[in-house]
Design an enzyme around this catalytic site. Structure first.
Site, PDB file in Angstrom:
ATOM      1  N   ARG A  75       0.800  -1.220   0.000  1.00 18.06           N
ATOM      2  CA  ARG A  75       0.000   0.000   0.000  1.00 18.06           C
ATOM      3  C   ARG A  75       0.836   1.275   0.000  1.00 18.06           C
ATOM      4  O   ARG A  75       0.345   2.327  -0.394  1.00 18.06           O
ATOM      5  CB  ARG A  75      -1.008  -0.030   1.137  1.00 18.06           C
ATOM      6  CG  ARG A  75      -2.134  -1.005   0.864  1.00 18.06           C
ATOM      7  CD  ARG A  75      -3.207  -0.935   1.938  1.00 18.06           C
ATOM      8  NE  ARG A  75      -4.288  -1.840   1.621  1.00 18.06           N
ATOM      9  CZ  ARG A  75      -4.333  -3.117   1.995  1.00 18.06           C
ATOM     10  NH1 ARG A  75      -3.356  -3.637   2.707  1.00 18.06           N
ATOM     11  NH2 ARG A  75      -5.352  -3.875   1.660  1.00 18.06           N
ATOM     12  N   GLU A 112       5.662 -11.763  14.166  1.00 16.54           N
ATOM     13  CA  GLU A 112       5.100 -12.555  15.252  1.00 16.54           C
ATOM     14  C   GLU A 112       5.036 -14.033  14.866  1.00 16.54           C
ATOM     15  O   GLU A 112       5.077 -14.913  15.701  1.00 16.54           O
ATOM     16  CB  GLU A 112       3.676 -12.108  15.609  1.00 16.54           C
ATOM     17  CG  GLU A 112       3.454 -10.633  15.811  1.00 16.54           C
ATOM     18  CD  GLU A 112       3.088  -9.895  14.535  1.00 16.54           C
ATOM     19  OE1 GLU A 112       2.069 -10.213  13.908  1.00 16.54           O
ATOM     20  OE2 GLU A 112       3.852  -8.983  14.164  1.00 16.54           O
TER      21      GLU A 112
END
Length: 189
Positions: A75, A112
């Site tokens: 983006r 993560e």
């Protein structure tokens, strides 16, 4: 034609923030259960929303003499070039591996759920150039931290870190105390 300076108008104002937030679509359980995704594609498709996004970011950085704007995949590619145009700067993409055709430098970083890496052309940033790095969202800051490492390897100077959206509760901003971090929209949770 050289772009004109962006007036401060309503950049960062509550009115502007409320308007932009009204355009953001929230998608529960994306990309995995328990995550609330803040989708800015609905801002981008609205002509006034897209203009407010670019104007808001540009007005914050207009006096920084930015040489290059780097947009992080994917983006950051959407509003990075428009922002570069408004700041009279160049633009370069920061991509996932094996997407750029010329010689690159690469940095890996932890997520993560594993690890990833980013690449940039070796000639994207010249030593001493002032670089603004933009992305759609600041969450934990891992992607931005990796991009900063790329800029430093090339000898660039960080002029700022710009985001459309910041998830304040994830405290990504805390990773960058030495930089100007600017986000148009803030979400507490």
């Amino acid at each position: 034609m050289t772009p004109t300076a962006v007036p401060a108008n309503n950049a960062g104002s509550t009115e502007q923030s409320d308007f932009l937030k009204s355009l953001v679509r929230t998608v529960p359980d994306f990309p995995k259960p328990g995550i609330l995704f803040y989708d800015i594609t609905t801002v981008l498709k609205d002509r006034k929303g897209f203009a407010a996004l670019i104007d808001g970011l540009a007005s914050h950085y207009i006096n920084e003499d930015v040489d290059m704007v780097l947009g992080i995949e994917a983006r950051g590619f959407i509003f990075g070039p428009a922002l570069a145009y408004r700041l009279n700067a160049g633009f370069a993409p920061v991509r996932k591996p094996k997407k750029l055709p010329a010689e690159v430098i690469k940095v890996s970083y932890d997520l993560e759920y594993g690890s990833d890496s980013l690449e940039i052309h070796k000639d994207a940033v010249a030593p001493g150039q002032k670089v603004l790095i933009v992305d759609d969202l600041l969450a934990t800051g891992g992607t931005m931290e990796a991009t900063i490492k790329l800029v430093k390897q090339l000898g660039g100077e960080i002029a700022g870190l710009g985001f459309a959206v910041e998830l304040d509760f994830l405290k990504g901003r805390a990773r960058f105390p030495e930089y100007d971090v600017f986000s148009l929209l803030h979400y507490a949770e």
